[in-house]
Scaffold this active site. Sequence first.
Site, PDB file in Angstrom:
ATOM      1  N   CYS A  33      -5.989   7.432 -49.042  1.00  0.00           N
ATOM      2  CA  CYS A  33      -6.360   6.063 -48.696  1.00  0.00           C
ATOM      3  C   CYS A  33      -7.782   5.955 -48.153  1.00  0.00           C
ATOM      4  CB  CYS A  33      -5.386   5.504 -47.654  1.00  0.00           C
ATOM      5  SG  CYS A  33      -5.470   6.432 -46.117  1.00  0.00           S
TER       6      CYS A  33
ATOM      7  N   CYS B 235       0.198   9.965 -44.306  1.00  0.00           N
ATOM      8  CA  CYS B 235      -0.527   9.460 -43.129  1.00  0.00           C
ATOM      9  C   CYS B 235      -0.213  10.316 -41.903  1.00  0.00           C
ATOM     10  CB  CYS B 235      -0.120   8.031 -42.816  1.00  0.00           C
ATOM     11  SG  CYS B 235      -0.065   6.950 -44.238  1.00  0.00           S
TER      12      CYS B 235
HETATM   13 FE1  FES Z   1      -4.334   5.495 -44.572  1.00  0.00          FE
HETATM   14 FE2  FES Z   1      -1.897   5.579 -43.574  1.00  0.00          FE
HETATM   15  S1  FES Z   1      -2.581   4.339 -45.217  1.00  0.00           S
HETATM   16  S2  FES Z   1      -3.606   6.705 -42.935  1.00  0.00           S
END
Ligand code: FES
Length: 130
Positions: free
Chosen positions: A38, A107
Amino acid sequence: MKGFGNYSKEIMRHFTDPKFVGEIKNPDGVGEIGNMKCGDVLRISLKVKNDKISNIKFKTFGCVAAIASSDVLCELAKGKTIEEAKKISNAEIIKELKGMPSIKEHCSVLGAGALKKAIKNYEEKGNSNS
Ligand code: FES
Protein backbone atom coordinates in the site's frame (compact mmCIF):
# COMPACT_ATOMS: atom_id res chain seq x y z
CA MET A 1 -18.53 -7.92 22.88
CA LYS A 2 -17.80 -7.74 19.19
CA GLY A 3 -15.41 -5.32 17.60
CA PHE A 4 -15.94 -2.85 14.82
CA GLY A 5 -16.63 -4.52 11.48
CA ASN A 6 -14.03 -7.24 11.06
CA TYR A 7 -11.80 -5.71 13.71
CA SER A 8 -11.63 -7.10 17.22
CA LYS A 9 -12.36 -4.96 20.26
CA GLU A 10 -8.64 -5.08 21.09
CA ILE A 11 -7.70 -3.70 17.68
CA MET A 12 -10.16 -0.85 18.08
CA ARG A 13 -8.89 -0.10 21.59
CA HIS A 14 -5.29 0.22 20.39
CA PHE A 15 -6.38 2.21 17.34
CA THR A 16 -8.56 4.73 19.15
CA ASP A 17 -6.29 5.16 22.16
CA PRO A 18 -2.72 4.27 21.22
CA LYS A 19 -0.22 4.77 24.04
CA PHE A 20 3.01 4.68 22.05
CA VAL A 21 2.51 7.19 19.23
CA GLY A 22 5.34 9.63 18.71
CA GLU A 23 9.04 9.90 18.21
CA ILE A 24 11.80 9.67 20.80
CA LYS A 25 14.32 12.49 20.88
CA ASN A 26 17.94 11.32 20.61
CA PRO A 27 16.95 7.68 20.11
CA ASP A 28 19.42 4.82 20.50
CA GLY A 29 17.88 3.06 17.51
CA VAL A 30 15.55 3.92 14.65
CA GLY A 31 13.93 1.63 12.11
CA GLU A 32 11.72 2.49 9.19
CA ILE A 33 9.86 0.16 6.90
CA GLY A 34 7.51 0.60 3.97
CA ASN A 35 4.58 -1.58 3.05
CA MET A 36 5.06 -2.81 -0.52
CA LYS A 37 1.33 -3.43 -0.89
CA CYS A 38 0.00 0.00 0.00
CA GLY A 39 3.02 2.32 0.21
CA ASP A 40 2.43 3.19 3.85
CA VAL A 41 5.40 3.79 6.12
CA LEU A 42 6.11 2.95 9.74
CA ARG A 43 8.92 4.27 11.92
CA ILE A 44 10.01 2.97 15.32
CA SER A 45 12.37 4.82 17.64
CA LEU A 46 13.68 3.40 20.88
CA LYS A 47 15.84 4.00 23.91
CA VAL A 48 17.89 1.27 25.55
CA LYS A 49 19.07 1.17 29.13
CA ASN A 50 20.95 -1.72 30.74
CA ASP A 51 20.27 -3.82 27.63
CA LYS A 52 16.51 -3.30 28.01
CA ILE A 53 14.15 -1.26 25.86
CA SER A 54 13.34 1.55 28.25
CA ASN A 55 11.19 3.55 25.85
CA ILE A 56 9.71 2.95 22.41
CA LYS A 57 7.44 4.95 20.11
CA PHE A 58 6.01 4.58 16.64
CA LYS A 59 4.83 6.85 13.88
CA THR A 60 2.94 5.61 10.87
CA PHE A 61 0.98 6.75 7.87
CA GLY A 62 -0.66 3.34 7.98
CA CYS A 63 -4.19 2.15 8.52
CA VAL A 64 -6.19 0.98 11.55
CA ALA A 65 -4.46 -2.42 11.53
CA ALA A 66 -0.99 -0.87 11.26
CA ILE A 67 -1.63 1.54 14.14
CA ALA A 68 -3.13 -1.12 16.43
CA SER A 69 -0.42 -3.69 15.72
CA SER A 70 2.38 -1.12 16.18
CA ASP A 71 0.90 0.00 19.48
CA VAL A 72 0.67 -3.56 20.79
CA LEU A 73 4.17 -4.28 19.53
CA CYS A 74 5.52 -1.34 21.55
CA GLU A 75 3.58 -2.55 24.59
CA LEU A 76 5.17 -6.00 24.21
CA ALA A 77 8.68 -4.64 23.58
CA LYS A 78 8.91 -2.09 26.38
CA GLY A 79 10.93 -3.48 29.27
CA LYS A 80 12.23 -6.44 27.30
CA THR A 81 15.92 -7.12 26.73
CA ILE A 82 17.21 -6.66 23.20
CA GLU A 83 17.41 -10.42 22.72
CA GLU A 84 13.86 -10.92 24.00
CA ALA A 85 12.55 -8.12 21.78
CA LYS A 86 14.12 -9.72 18.72
CA LYS A 87 11.90 -12.73 19.29
CA ILE A 88 8.59 -10.86 19.22
CA SER A 89 6.71 -12.44 16.36
CA ASN A 90 3.84 -11.32 14.26
CA ALA A 91 1.82 -14.27 15.53
CA GLU A 92 2.28 -12.91 19.08
CA ILE A 93 1.07 -9.46 18.00
CA ILE A 94 -2.01 -10.89 16.31
CA LYS A 95 -2.71 -13.06 19.35
CA GLU A 96 -2.61 -9.97 21.60
CA LEU A 97 -5.05 -8.26 19.24
CA LYS A 98 -7.39 -11.27 19.37
CA GLY A 99 -7.08 -11.86 15.66
CA MET A 100 -6.63 -9.83 12.50
CA PRO A 101 -8.65 -10.02 9.26
CA SER A 102 -6.42 -11.94 6.84
CA ILE A 103 -6.72 -9.18 4.26
CA LYS A 104 -5.00 -6.83 6.74
CA GLU A 105 -2.18 -9.13 7.84
CA HIS A 106 0.26 -7.36 5.53
CA CYS A 107 -0.31 -4.23 7.65
CA SER A 108 0.34 -6.01 10.94
CA VAL A 109 3.81 -7.25 9.93
CA LEU A 110 5.16 -3.70 9.67
CA GLY A 111 5.72 -3.21 13.39
CA ALA A 112 7.87 -6.28 13.91
CA GLY A 113 9.88 -5.42 10.78
CA ALA A 114 10.52 -1.85 11.92
CA LEU A 115 11.48 -3.04 15.41
CA LYS A 116 14.07 -5.45 13.96
CA LYS A 117 15.53 -2.58 11.94
CA ALA A 118 15.60 -0.28 14.97
CA ILE A 119 17.43 -2.94 16.99
CA LYS A 120 19.89 -3.49 14.13
CA ASN A 121 20.47 0.25 13.99
CA TYR A 122 21.12 0.26 17.75
CA GLU A 123 23.57 -2.63 17.46
CA GLU A 124 25.35 -1.13 14.47
CA LYS A 125 26.03 2.01 16.42
CA GLY A 126 28.14 -0.18 18.67
CA ASN A 127 25.99 0.55 21.65
CA SER A 128 26.22 -1.73 24.56
CA ASN A 129 24.58 -0.72 27.79
CA SER A 130 23.75 2.95 27.59
FE1 FES B 1 -1.24 0.37 4.45
FE2 FES B 1 -2.56 -1.06 6.22
S1 FES B 1 -3.29 -0.41 4.29
S2 FES B 1 -0.56 -0.30 6.39
